[in-house]
Design a protein around this motif. Structure first.
Motif, mmCIF file in Angstrom:
data_model
loop_
_atom_site.group_PDB
_atom_site.id
_atom_site.type_symbol
_atom_site.label_atom_id
_atom_site.label_comp_id
_atom_site.label_asym_id
_atom_site.label_seq_id
_atom_site.Cartn_x
_atom_site.Cartn_y
_atom_site.Cartn_z
ATOM 1 N N LEU A 12 9.380 45.094 23.704
ATOM 2 C CA LEU A 12 10.496 44.470 22.981
ATOM 3 C C LEU A 12 10.345 42.966 22.826
ATOM 4 O O LEU A 12 10.638 42.416 21.770
ATOM 5 C CB LEU A 12 11.810 44.789 23.704
ATOM 6 N N LEU A 13 9.887 42.286 23.872
ATOM 7 C CA LEU A 13 9.844 40.822 23.858
ATOM 8 C C LEU A 13 8.417 40.288 23.867
ATOM 9 O O LEU A 13 8.195 39.140 24.247
ATOM 10 C CB LEU A 13 10.617 40.271 25.069
ATOM 11 N N ASN A 14 7.448 41.095 23.449
ATOM 12 C CA ASN A 14 6.077 40.586 23.366
ATOM 13 C C ASN A 14 5.894 39.790 22.073
ATOM 14 O O ASN A 14 6.771 39.745 21.207
ATOM 15 C CB ASN A 14 5.067 41.734 23.457
ATOM 16 N N GLY A 15 4.724 39.165 21.920
ATOM 17 C CA GLY A 15 4.476 38.297 20.768
ATOM 18 C C GLY A 15 4.648 38.964 19.422
ATOM 19 O O GLY A 15 5.396 38.469 18.557
ATOM 20 N N PRO A 16 4.006 40.097 19.179
ATOM 21 C CA PRO A 16 4.144 40.763 17.867
ATOM 22 C C PRO A 16 5.581 41.153 17.540
ATOM 23 O O PRO A 16 6.020 41.021 16.392
ATOM 24 C CB PRO A 16 3.249 42.001 18.012
ATOM 25 N N ALA A 17 6.330 41.648 18.549
ATOM 26 C CA ALA A 17 7.722 42.034 18.299
ATOM 27 C C ALA A 17 8.573 40.823 17.942
ATOM 28 O O ALA A 17 9.427 40.885 17.047
ATOM 29 C CB ALA A 17 8.300 42.741 19.528
ATOM 30 N N ILE A 18 8.338 39.708 18.635
ATOM 31 C CA ILE A 18 9.078 38.474 18.332
ATOM 32 C C ILE A 18 8.760 38.001 16.922
ATOM 33 O O ILE A 18 9.638 37.550 16.171
ATOM 34 C CB ILE A 18 8.751 37.381 19.363
ATOM 35 N N ASP A 19 7.482 38.086 16.538
ATOM 36 C CA ASP A 19 7.085 37.662 15.183
ATOM 37 C C ASP A 19 7.748 38.537 14.117
ATOM 38 O O ASP A 19 8.148 38.046 13.054
ATOM 39 C CB ASP A 19 5.563 37.724 15.038
ATOM 40 N N LEU A 20 7.854 39.853 14.390
ATOM 41 C CA LEU A 20 8.482 40.754 13.426
ATOM 42 C C LEU A 20 9.965 40.446 13.247
ATOM 43 O O LEU A 20 10.556 40.749 12.211
ATOM 44 C CB LEU A 20 8.308 42.204 13.878
ATOM 45 N N LEU A 21 10.568 39.835 14.258
ATOM 46 C CA LEU A 21 11.995 39.519 14.192
ATOM 47 C C LEU A 21 12.270 38.164 13.533
ATOM 48 O O LEU A 21 13.427 37.777 13.381
ATOM 49 C CB LEU A 21 12.601 39.516 15.598
ATOM 50 N N LEU A 22 11.214 37.457 13.147
ATOM 51 C CA LEU A 22 11.394 36.149 12.516
ATOM 52 C C LEU A 22 12.257 36.214 11.259
ATOM 53 O O LEU A 22 13.158 35.384 11.075
ATOM 54 C CB LEU A 22 10.023 35.535 12.211
ATOM 55 N N PRO A 23 12.053 37.188 10.359
ATOM 56 C CA PRO A 23 12.931 37.282 9.179
ATOM 57 C C PRO A 23 14.396 37.488 9.553
ATOM 58 O O PRO A 23 15.292 36.960 8.883
ATOM 59 C CB PRO A 23 12.377 38.493 8.417
ATOM 60 N N ASP A 24 14.646 38.257 10.618
ATOM 61 C CA ASP A 24 16.030 38.464 11.065
ATOM 62 C C ASP A 24 16.648 37.156 11.537
ATOM 63 O O ASP A 24 17.816 36.867 11.243
ATOM 64 C CB ASP A 24 16.071 39.493 12.204
ATOM 65 N N ARG A 25 15.874 36.361 12.248
ATOM 66 C CA ARG A 25 16.398 35.077 12.735
ATOM 67 C C ARG A 25 16.685 34.144 11.565
ATOM 68 O O ARG A 25 17.722 33.471 11.531
ATOM 69 C CB ARG A 25 15.410 34.441 13.715
ATOM 70 N N HIS A 26 15.763 34.103 10.610
ATOM 71 C CA HIS A 26 15.981 33.272 9.422
ATOM 72 C C HIS A 26 17.209 33.746 8.643
ATOM 73 O O HIS A 26 18.004 32.918 8.150
ATOM 74 C CB HIS A 26 14.744 33.303 8.517
ATOM 75 N N ASP A 27 17.375 35.046 8.537
ATOM 76 C CA ASP A 27 18.501 35.609 7.796
ATOM 77 C C ASP A 27 19.829 35.213 8.443
ATOM 78 O O ASP A 27 20.771 34.818 7.746
ATOM 79 C CB ASP A 27 18.367 37.133 7.734
ATOM 80 N N GLU A 28 19.900 35.303 9.765
ATOM 81 C CA GLU A 28 21.144 34.948 10.450
ATOM 82 C C GLU A 28 21.452 33.458 10.321
ATOM 83 O O GLU A 28 22.609 33.069 10.132
ATOM 84 C CB GLU A 28 21.067 35.338 11.929
ATOM 85 N N ILE A 29 20.427 32.622 10.404
ATOM 86 C CA ILE A 29 20.637 31.176 10.251
ATOM 87 C C ILE A 29 21.096 30.857 8.837
ATOM 88 O O ILE A 29 22.009 30.039 8.618
ATOM 89 C CB ILE A 29 19.344 30.411 10.604
ATOM 90 N N ASN A 30 20.479 31.482 7.830
ATOM 91 C CA ASN A 30 20.881 31.262 6.439
ATOM 92 C C ASN A 30 22.324 31.710 6.201
ATOM 93 O O ASN A 30 23.088 31.040 5.491
ATOM 94 C CB ASN A 30 19.939 31.999 5.489
ATOM 95 N N ARG A 31 22.694 32.852 6.777
ATOM 96 C CA ARG A 31 24.074 33.323 6.651
ATOM 97 C C ARG A 31 25.047 32.328 7.290
ATOM 98 O O ARG A 31 26.124 32.060 6.753
ATOM 99 C CB ARG A 31 24.230 34.691 7.322
ATOM 100 N N PHE A 32 24.650 31.789 8.431
ATOM 101 C CA PHE A 32 25.490 30.821 9.142
ATOM 102 C C PHE A 32 25.698 29.563 8.299
ATOM 103 O O PHE A 32 26.825 29.083 8.127
ATOM 104 C CB PHE A 32 24.828 30.491 10.478
ATOM 105 N N ILE A 33 24.606 29.026 7.767
ATOM 106 C CA ILE A 33 24.694 27.809 6.949
ATOM 107 C C ILE A 33 25.505 28.066 5.676
ATOM 108 O O ILE A 33 26.330 27.234 5.265
ATOM 109 C CB ILE A 33 23.279 27.288 6.607
ATOM 110 N N LYS A 34 25.281 29.224 5.060
ATOM 111 C CA LYS A 34 26.021 29.573 3.842
ATOM 112 C C LYS A 34 27.515 29.690 4.121
ATOM 113 O O LYS A 34 28.350 29.228 3.332
ATOM 114 C CB LYS A 34 25.493 30.887 3.284
ATOM 115 N N SER A 35 27.858 30.285 5.265
ATOM 116 C CA SER A 35 29.262 30.426 5.629
ATOM 117 C C SER A 35 29.916 29.055 5.828
ATOM 118 O O SER A 35 31.035 28.811 5.363
ATOM 119 C CB SER A 35 29.382 31.265 6.900
ATOM 120 N N LEU A 36 29.204 28.141 6.500
ATOM 121 C CA LEU A 36 29.738 26.793 6.707
ATOM 122 C C LEU A 36 29.910 26.066 5.372
ATOM 123 O O LEU A 36 30.914 25.369 5.153
ATOM 124 C CB LEU A 36 28.803 25.988 7.615
ATOM 125 N N TYR A 37 28.939 26.232 4.477
ATOM 126 C CA TYR A 37 29.006 25.569 3.166
ATOM 127 C C TYR A 37 30.204 26.073 2.362
ATOM 128 O O TYR A 37 30.946 25.283 1.756
ATOM 129 C CB TYR A 37 27.707 25.810 2.406
#
Length: 281
Positions: free
Chosen positions: A137-162
């Protein structure tokens, strides 16, 4: 008069017996080389000394009794280490003796008998779960695969604030950050974000808050043996209600995973349930 004398001698014998028993335990305690301890009250032990703020009370007691002293939390004995040096002795030099966290009614009930990561006793099961999570779950490849999810949540957060700033709407930044964190954790563990439905998202957040609260709350039956089978605070009833709601939520999530697996619509990124094979087949 004879009845009075009989009662008098009975009370006298009980009094002498009590004094002898206390003297015996006091001498036994002195021989066992236990840390110093304040005077304790019957039943509650030293609980009366911990008000109003426990960590400040520990500091006051350490000034009088030294860096290591013993307290009775109701019927449960405990040792307080109040200096960095003594804490190192407990937590580093003798780490294996203090690996397990104490279990109480709330922890045992909500975690299905300490089957989680935080409160599971140190041993083969805990080692297996840690190895599985770190390798799958928390190895390097799994963390890399979750990068789009992290970007998506940050973008949603910024969009909500805007969007809220554009209309001059006040923002509870703390609540929004908690929401982002919850969504990220949920996507890592369960493969889905908190529902957009505000009512259901709030329900989940409140349930998590309730679980955190009862796990750290004081329960008489956990600390005072004579109340072990009683529920004077209604605490046990509350814990069972929280566990029932939590169990219903988990069952629904597991069912969703089962359905996604059957129809081949599960995410390509493994979440916790996929990694540990928890879903029923």
């Amino acid at each position: 008069m004879s009845d009075f004398e009989a009662y008098f001698f009975l009370i006298l014998i009980l009094l002498i017996s009590t004094i002898l028993i206390l003297a015996f335990f006091k001498s036994t305690r002195a021989k066992s080389n236990l840390p110093p301890s304040p005077f304790s009250l019957p039943i509650i032990g030293h609980l009366h000394l911990l008000a109003p703020i426990p960590h400040q009370a520990f500091h006051r007691l350490s000034l009088r009794y030294g860096p290591v002293f013993q307290l009775l939390m109701g019927s449960e004995p405990c040792v307080v280490a109040s200096s960095p040096k003594t804490a190192k002795e407990f937590l580093k030099n003798y780490e294996n003796a203090y690996l397990d966290r104490p279990l109480n009614l709330a922890v045992t009930t909500i975690t299905y008998g300490a089957k989680d990561f935080s409160f599971a006793p140190f041993g083969s099961y805990w080692k297996f779960m840690k190895k599985l999570v770190m390798s799958q779950l928390l190895n390097g490849p799994a963390i890399d695969l979750l990068l789009p999810d992290r970007h998506d949540e940050i973008n949603r957060f910024i969009k909500s604030l805007y969007e809220k700033a554009s209309v001059g709407k006040a923002v509870n930044l703390n609540a929004e950050i908690v929401k982002v964190t919850n969504n990220l954790i949920r996507r890592i563990l369960l493969g889905q974000r908190c529902l957009e439905n505000a009512g259901e998202a709030d329900y989940i957040r409140k349930l998590i808050f309730e679980i955190t609260e009862v796990i750290g709350a004081f329960n008489l039956s956990d600390n005072i043996r004579i109340f072990k089978r009683l529920d004077l605070q209604g605490f046990g009833k509350r814990v069972k209600d929280i566990h029932r709601r939590f169990d219903t939520l988990i069952e629904r999530i597991v069912k969703e995973h089962e359905d996604a697996r059957k129809h081949g619509t599960q995410s390509a990124v493994k979440d916790l349930l996929d990694s540990i094979g928890y879903c029923r087949r």
